[in-house]
Motif scaffolding. Structure first.
Motif, PDB file in Angstrom:
ATOM      1  N   TYR A  43       0.815  -1.207   0.000  1.00 32.60           N
ATOM      2  CA  TYR A  43       0.000   0.000   0.000  1.00 32.60           C
ATOM      3  C   TYR A  43       0.853   1.264   0.000  1.00 32.60           C
ATOM      4  O   TYR A  43       0.418   2.308  -0.446  1.00 32.60           O
ATOM      5  CB  TYR A  43      -0.940   0.004   1.207  1.00 32.60           C
ATOM      6  CG  TYR A  43      -1.887  -1.162   1.184  1.00 32.60           C
ATOM      7  CD1 TYR A  43      -2.980  -1.160   0.332  1.00 32.60           C
ATOM      8  CD2 TYR A  43      -1.679  -2.277   1.983  1.00 32.60           C
ATOM      9  CE1 TYR A  43      -3.845  -2.235   0.279  1.00 32.60           C
ATOM     10  CE2 TYR A  43      -2.539  -3.360   1.948  1.00 32.60           C
ATOM     11  CZ  TYR A  43      -3.628  -3.329   1.094  1.00 32.60           C
ATOM     12  OH  TYR A  43      -4.475  -4.389   1.033  1.00 32.60           O
ATOM     13  N   GLN A  44       2.072   1.171   0.520  1.00 34.43           N
ATOM     14  CA  GLN A  44       2.965   2.320   0.514  1.00 34.43           C
ATOM     15  C   GLN A  44       3.679   2.498  -0.825  1.00 34.43           C
ATOM     16  O   GLN A  44       4.119   3.590  -1.145  1.00 34.43           O
ATOM     17  CB  GLN A  44       3.994   2.197   1.636  1.00 34.43           C
ATOM     18  CG  GLN A  44       3.394   2.314   3.010  1.00 34.43           C
ATOM     19  CD  GLN A  44       4.436   2.147   4.097  1.00 34.43           C
ATOM     20  OE1 GLN A  44       5.542   1.693   3.834  1.00 34.43           O
ATOM     21  NE2 GLN A  44       4.075   2.512   5.310  1.00 34.43           N
ATOM     22  N   VAL A  45       3.785   1.435  -1.583  1.00 31.00           N
ATOM     23  CA  VAL A  45       4.430   1.530  -2.888  1.00 31.00           C
ATOM     24  C   VAL A  45       3.612   2.418  -3.821  1.00 31.00           C
ATOM     25  O   VAL A  45       4.175   3.130  -4.658  1.00 31.00           O
ATOM     26  CB  VAL A  45       4.635   0.118  -3.482  1.00 31.00           C
ATOM     27  CG1 VAL A  45       5.156   0.182  -4.905  1.00 31.00           C
ATOM     28  CG2 VAL A  45       5.576  -0.688  -2.610  1.00 31.00           C
ATOM     29  N   VAL A  46       2.297   2.410  -3.671  1.00 28.99           N
ATOM     30  CA  VAL A  46       1.427   3.216  -4.528  1.00 28.99           C
ATOM     31  C   VAL A  46       1.725   4.705  -4.353  1.00 28.99           C
ATOM     32  O   VAL A  46       1.581   5.485  -5.304  1.00 28.99           O
ATOM     33  CB  VAL A  46      -0.058   2.890  -4.246  1.00 28.99           C
ATOM     34  CG1 VAL A  46      -0.989   3.755  -5.075  1.00 28.99           C
ATOM     35  CG2 VAL A  46      -0.316   1.427  -4.523  1.00 28.99           C
ATOM     36  N   LYS A  47       2.187   5.117  -3.177  1.00 27.38           N
ATOM     37  CA  LYS A  47       2.537   6.522  -2.949  1.00 27.38           C
ATOM     38  C   LYS A  47       3.708   6.954  -3.822  1.00 27.38           C
ATOM     39  O   LYS A  47       3.799   8.103  -4.226  1.00 27.38           O
ATOM     40  CB  LYS A  47       2.901   6.752  -1.484  1.00 27.38           C
ATOM     41  CG  LYS A  47       1.784   6.568  -0.519  1.00 27.38           C
ATOM     42  CD  LYS A  47       2.284   6.777   0.889  1.00 27.38           C
ATOM     43  CE  LYS A  47       1.233   6.400   1.901  1.00 27.38           C
ATOM     44  NZ  LYS A  47       1.747   6.513   3.280  1.00 27.38           N
ATOM     45  N   TYR A  48       4.611   6.031  -4.104  1.00 28.65           N
ATOM     46  CA  TYR A  48       5.798   6.353  -4.887  1.00 28.65           C
ATOM     47  C   TYR A  48       5.629   6.039  -6.377  1.00 28.65           C
ATOM     48  O   TYR A  48       6.536   6.297  -7.168  1.00 28.65           O
ATOM     49  CB  TYR A  48       7.005   5.578  -4.348  1.00 28.65           C
ATOM     50  CG  TYR A  48       7.307   5.930  -2.921  1.00 28.65           C
ATOM     51  CD1 TYR A  48       7.864   7.154  -2.595  1.00 28.65           C
ATOM     52  CD2 TYR A  48       7.015   5.037  -1.889  1.00 28.65           C
ATOM     53  CE1 TYR A  48       8.129   7.484  -1.283  1.00 28.65           C
ATOM     54  CE2 TYR A  48       7.285   5.362  -0.580  1.00 28.65           C
ATOM     55  CZ  TYR A  48       7.841   6.590  -0.282  1.00 28.65           C
ATOM     56  OH  TYR A  48       8.100   6.918   1.018  1.00 28.65           O
ATOM     57  N   LEU A  49       4.490   5.506  -6.745  1.00 29.47           N
ATOM     58  CA  LEU A  49       4.252   5.131  -8.130  1.00 29.47           C
ATOM     59  C   LEU A  49       4.312   6.315  -9.103  1.00 29.47           C
ATOM     60  O   LEU A  49       4.872   6.171 -10.190  1.00 29.47           O
ATOM     61  CB  LEU A  49       2.912   4.391  -8.247  1.00 29.47           C
ATOM     62  CG  LEU A  49       2.656   3.642  -9.536  1.00 29.47           C
ATOM     63  CD1 LEU A  49       3.745   2.606  -9.782  1.00 29.47           C
ATOM     64  CD2 LEU A  49       1.308   2.962  -9.479  1.00 29.47           C
ATOM     65  N   PRO A  50       3.787   7.501  -8.773  1.00 35.19           N
ATOM     66  CA  PRO A  50       3.932   8.629  -9.711  1.00 35.19           C
ATOM     67  C   PRO A  50       5.383   8.988 -10.010  1.00 35.19           C
ATOM     68  O   PRO A  50       5.722   9.343 -11.142  1.00 35.19           O
ATOM     69  CB  PRO A  50       3.208   9.773  -9.013  1.00 35.19           C
ATOM     70  CG  PRO A  50       2.224   9.122  -8.126  1.00 35.19           C
ATOM     71  CD  PRO A  50       2.878   7.853  -7.673  1.00 35.19           C
ATOM     72  N   TRP A  51       6.262   8.870  -9.019  1.00 34.00           N
ATOM     73  CA  TRP A  51       7.682   9.176  -9.245  1.00 34.00           C
ATOM     74  C   TRP A  51       8.319   8.128 -10.144  1.00 34.00           C
ATOM     75  O   TRP A  51       9.146   8.460 -11.003  1.00 34.00           O
ATOM     76  CB  TRP A  51       8.425   9.268  -7.915  1.00 34.00           C
ATOM     77  CG  TRP A  51       7.916  10.375  -7.068  1.00 34.00           C
ATOM     78  CD1 TRP A  51       7.071  10.267  -6.001  1.00 34.00           C
ATOM     79  CD2 TRP A  51       8.179  11.763  -7.227  1.00 34.00           C
ATOM     80  NE1 TRP A  51       6.807  11.508  -5.490  1.00 34.00           N
ATOM     81  CE2 TRP A  51       7.480  12.439  -6.224  1.00 34.00           C
ATOM     82  CE3 TRP A  51       8.940  12.494  -8.126  1.00 34.00           C
ATOM     83  CZ2 TRP A  51       7.512  13.820  -6.097  1.00 34.00           C
ATOM     84  CZ3 TRP A  51       8.978  13.866  -7.998  1.00 34.00           C
ATOM     85  CH2 TRP A  51       8.270  14.517  -6.995  1.00 34.00           C
ATOM     86  N   MET A  52       7.951   6.877  -9.950  1.00 30.01           N
ATOM     87  CA  MET A  52       8.487   5.810 -10.793  1.00 30.01           C
ATOM     88  C   MET A  52       8.001   5.961 -12.231  1.00 30.01           C
ATOM     89  O   MET A  52       8.777   5.802 -13.183  1.00 30.01           O
ATOM     90  CB  MET A  52       8.060   4.448 -10.243  1.00 30.01           C
ATOM     91  CG  MET A  52       8.642   4.097  -8.913  1.00 30.01           C
ATOM     92  SD  MET A  52       8.049   2.484  -8.427  1.00 30.01           S
ATOM     93  CE  MET A  52       7.598   2.809  -6.742  1.00 30.01           C
ATOM     94  N   ILE A  53       6.723   6.271 -12.381  1.00 31.82           N
ATOM     95  CA  ILE A  53       6.146   6.477 -13.712  1.00 31.82           C
ATOM     96  C   ILE A  53       6.801   7.680 -14.380  1.00 31.82           C
ATOM     97  O   ILE A  53       7.134   7.635 -15.567  1.00 31.82           O
ATOM     98  CB  ILE A  53       4.615   6.670 -13.611  1.00 31.82           C
ATOM     99  CG1 ILE A  53       3.935   5.360 -13.200  1.00 31.82           C
ATOM    100  CG2 ILE A  53       4.028   7.215 -14.894  1.00 31.82           C
ATOM    101  CD1 ILE A  53       3.868   4.316 -14.278  1.00 31.82           C
ATOM    102  N   ALA A  54       7.004   8.761 -13.622  1.00 28.16           N
ATOM    103  CA  ALA A  54       7.608   9.967 -14.197  1.00 28.16           C
ATOM    104  C   ALA A  54       9.009   9.674 -14.725  1.00 28.16           C
ATOM    105  O   ALA A  54       9.353  10.067 -15.853  1.00 28.16           O
ATOM    106  CB  ALA A  54       7.650  11.082 -13.155  1.00 28.16           C
TER     107      ALA A  54
END
Length: 135
Positions: A43-54
Motif C-alpha cells: 500500500y505504501q508503494v502506490v505513494k511512490y508510483l507517480p515518481w516511478m512512472i515519471a
C-alpha cells in the motif's frame, strides 16, 4: 501518400523501435515496483508510483527519440502517446498482479488518470531533452 512514406525501407522498423521504447519503460517501472514492494508494504508503494512512472516515461520519451532520430514527424506527440501507452500497460499489469496476490486493486481511476497525465508530460519532456541533446 502517407502509407507510401510509412512503408519505405528506412521506416519499416519504426513500429518496432517505438514498441521497444515503450516495453523498456514498462519493464523499468515494474522492476522499481518489485524492488520497493520487497522493502515496503504494497500500500505504501502506490505513494511512490507517480515518481516511478515519471522517471520511466521520461526515459521512454528519450529512448524513443534516440532510436528514431529524425524519422518521426510529430516527435513530441508520439512521445506523449508512448508515455500514455507505458502507463496503460503498467497499470494493467500492476492491477492483475495486485488483484491476484493481494485481492485488491490498488490503482483507482483517479490514480490512473493522474499517472496518465504524468506519463504524457514526462515522456514529452524526455523527448524534448533528447532533441536538445542530439542537435
Amino acid at each position: 501518400m502517407e502509407m507510401a512514406l510509412f512503408f519505405r525501407k528506412q521506416n519499416r522498423d519504426l513500429p518496432g523501435k517505438v514498441a521497444y521504447a515503450i516495453f523498456s519503460g514498462v519493464c523499468g517501472t515494474l522492476l522499481l515496483v518489485a524492488f520497493f514492494a520487497a522493502i515496503l508494504d504494497a500500500y505504501q508503494v502506490v505513494k511512490y508510483l507517480p515518481w516511478m512512472i515519471a522517471f520511466n516515461t521520461a526515459m521512454t520519451g528519450f529512448s524513443l527519440i534516440e532510436k528514431t532520430r529524425d524519422r518521426l514527424v510529430h516527435r513530441h506527440l508520439t512521445a506523449a502517446g508512448a508515455g500514455i501507452a507505458n502507463v496503460i500497460l503498467t497499470c494493467i499489469i500492476l492491477t492483475i498482479f495486485t488483484f491476484y496476490l493481494i485481492g485488491e486493486n490498488l490503482i483507482s481511476t483517479s490514480t490512473f488518470l493522474l499517472l496518465a497525465v504524468i506519463g504524457a508530460v514526462c515522456s514529452a519532456l524526455g523527448a524534448w531533452l533528447a532533441v536538445k541533446y542530439y542537435k
